[in-house]
Design a protein around this motif. Structure first.
Motif, short mmCIF file in Angstrom:
data_model
loop_
_atom_site.label_atom_id
_atom_site.label_comp_id
_atom_site.label_asym_id
_atom_site.label_seq_id
_atom_site.Cartn_x
_atom_site.Cartn_y
_atom_site.Cartn_z
N ASP A 1 0.83 -1.29 0.04
CA ASP A 1 -0.07 0.05 -0.04
C ASP A 1 0.98 1.27 -0.10
O ASP A 1 1.72 1.43 0.92
N LEU A 2 0.66 1.93 -0.98
CA LEU A 2 1.55 3.27 -0.95
C LEU A 2 0.73 4.51 -0.97
O LEU A 2 -0.32 4.75 -1.16
N PHE A 3 1.41 5.37 -0.15
CA PHE A 3 0.82 6.73 0.29
C PHE A 3 1.37 7.68 -0.78
O PHE A 3 2.63 7.79 -1.20
N GLN A 4 0.46 8.62 -1.37
CA GLN A 4 0.71 9.69 -2.18
C GLN A 4 0.11 10.75 -1.64
O GLN A 4 -0.88 10.80 -0.89
N ASP A 5 0.18 11.98 -2.53
CA ASP A 5 -0.55 13.19 -2.13
C ASP A 5 -0.95 13.69 -3.38
O ASP A 5 -0.20 13.87 -4.25
N THR A 6 -2.05 14.45 -3.28
CA THR A 6 -2.80 14.88 -4.56
C THR A 6 -1.89 16.47 -4.97
O THR A 6 -2.11 16.75 -6.07
N GLU A 7 -1.35 16.90 -4.12
CA GLU A 7 -0.60 18.24 -4.43
C GLU A 7 0.80 18.19 -4.47
O GLU A 7 1.39 19.08 -5.08
N LEU A 8 1.12 16.85 -4.35
CA LEU A 8 2.77 16.61 -4.64
C LEU A 8 2.82 15.89 -6.09
O LEU A 8 1.79 15.18 -6.37
N PHE A 9 3.87 15.56 -6.61
CA PHE A 9 4.21 14.54 -7.56
C PHE A 9 3.87 13.32 -7.24
O PHE A 9 4.12 12.58 -6.28
N ARG A 10 3.06 12.49 -8.28
CA ARG A 10 2.40 11.19 -7.91
C ARG A 10 2.96 10.32 -9.02
O ARG A 10 3.01 10.51 -10.29
N SER A 11 3.54 9.11 -8.47
CA SER A 11 4.05 8.19 -9.38
C SER A 11 2.95 7.57 -10.08
O SER A 11 1.82 7.48 -9.82
N SER A 12 3.21 7.09 -11.28
CA SER A 12 2.07 6.60 -12.18
C SER A 12 2.59 5.31 -13.09
O SER A 12 3.32 4.43 -12.54
N ILE A 13 1.86 4.91 -14.18
CA ILE A 13 1.96 3.74 -14.79
C ILE A 13 3.54 3.62 -15.38
O ILE A 13 3.86 2.32 -15.07
N ASP A 14 4.51 4.67 -15.42
CA ASP A 14 5.75 4.08 -15.88
C ASP A 14 6.36 3.71 -14.77
O ASP A 14 7.19 2.66 -14.90
N SER A 15 6.41 4.17 -13.38
CA SER A 15 6.96 3.41 -12.47
C SER A 15 6.58 1.99 -12.03
O SER A 15 6.99 1.17 -11.72
#
Length: 239
Positions: free
Chosen positions: A14-28
């Motif tokens: 389970d990965l934590f991300q933030d909508t106001e920061l850079f978000r990892s996507s399909i490439d990663s």
């Protein structure tokens, strides 16, 4: 600011991300699913962001992993993911400029390096957006190809491996830079957004060696069907 918790496809993480920061996507996600590690290999993830690549691999292969990330907010998210997924014994996040990597990781000591580097040159990039976090992650403001080659070559053992995901429009420039640092490309897997579309991304495996021979091209990977759903090929790749 809205923090999210998401399960990464292909991993029990389970990965934590933030909508106001850079978000990892399909490439990663694609790069993480492509890599295989051996027990006790030492892993370093450069430009870690919120930690998707490095932490997925630490969780799956239980290998000692160091993540290096410039942005404090992203490093904090990676630390939360480490704690939530009980990865403290395998993974460590260090918030630092990549130029300082040798202050934390020994010279010629690493078996595998992973990186999803910035894709765009700072001086020739599309118009920068309002998000500083996105700009730093996507544009070569603090990290460029020569620095990637320099740091990866310094950290890797002889015959150590460097795995990357990158845009195809700078593929030959990347290959030339890596060759300068004795990191020739040994394997590639080209990514196609749709059937009959041109490839726009490539997964890359390099080896720290002075030998030039040997190169393998894996069958290409198509991501989406014509109606926008994940392809069977992609679902199998991330299973």
């Amino acid at each position: 600011m809205t923090k999210t918790k998401e399960r990464v496809p292909g991993f029990d993480l389970d990965l934590f991300q933030d909508t106001e920061l850079f978000r990892s996507s399909i490439d990663s996600v694609l790069l993480a699913n492509w890599i295989q590690l051996k027990p006790q290999q030492k892993l370093v993830d450069l430009c870690s962001g919120s930690g998707l690549i490095g932490l997925c691999l630490a969780q799956k292969f239980q290998v000692p992993t160091v993540l290096l990330e410039l942005q404090a907010g992203l490093a904090q998210l990676a630390q939360e993911t480490i704690t939530y997924n009980h990865l403290e014994s395998h993974a460590k996040i260090i918030q630092t400029d990549i130029k300082q990597a040798l202050h934390y990781v020994g010279h010629d000591s690493i078996d595998v390096i992973t990186c999803n580097p910035p894709y765009f040159k700072a001086q020739h990039s599309p118009i920068l957006g309002k998000s500083l976090s996105q700009n730093i992650a996507r544009h070569e403001l603090y990290f460029d190809l020569p620095l990637l080659g320099q740091i990866a070559s310094a950290l890797l053992k002889d015959n150590g491996l460097l795995y990357l995901v990158y845009r195809l429009d700078r593929f030959f420039e990347l290959a030339q830079v890596l060759q300068t640092y004795h990191l020739p490309i040994k394997e590639t897997l080209f990514i196609y957004p749709h059937q009959n579309a041109s490839a726009n991304l490539v997964l890359i495996k390099c080896r720290k060696t002075r030998r030039q021979s040997g190169y393998k091209v894996w069958p290409g990977l198509v991501l989406y069907t014509e109606d926008g759903h994940y392809s069977k090929q992609l679902r199998a790749f991330c299973s």
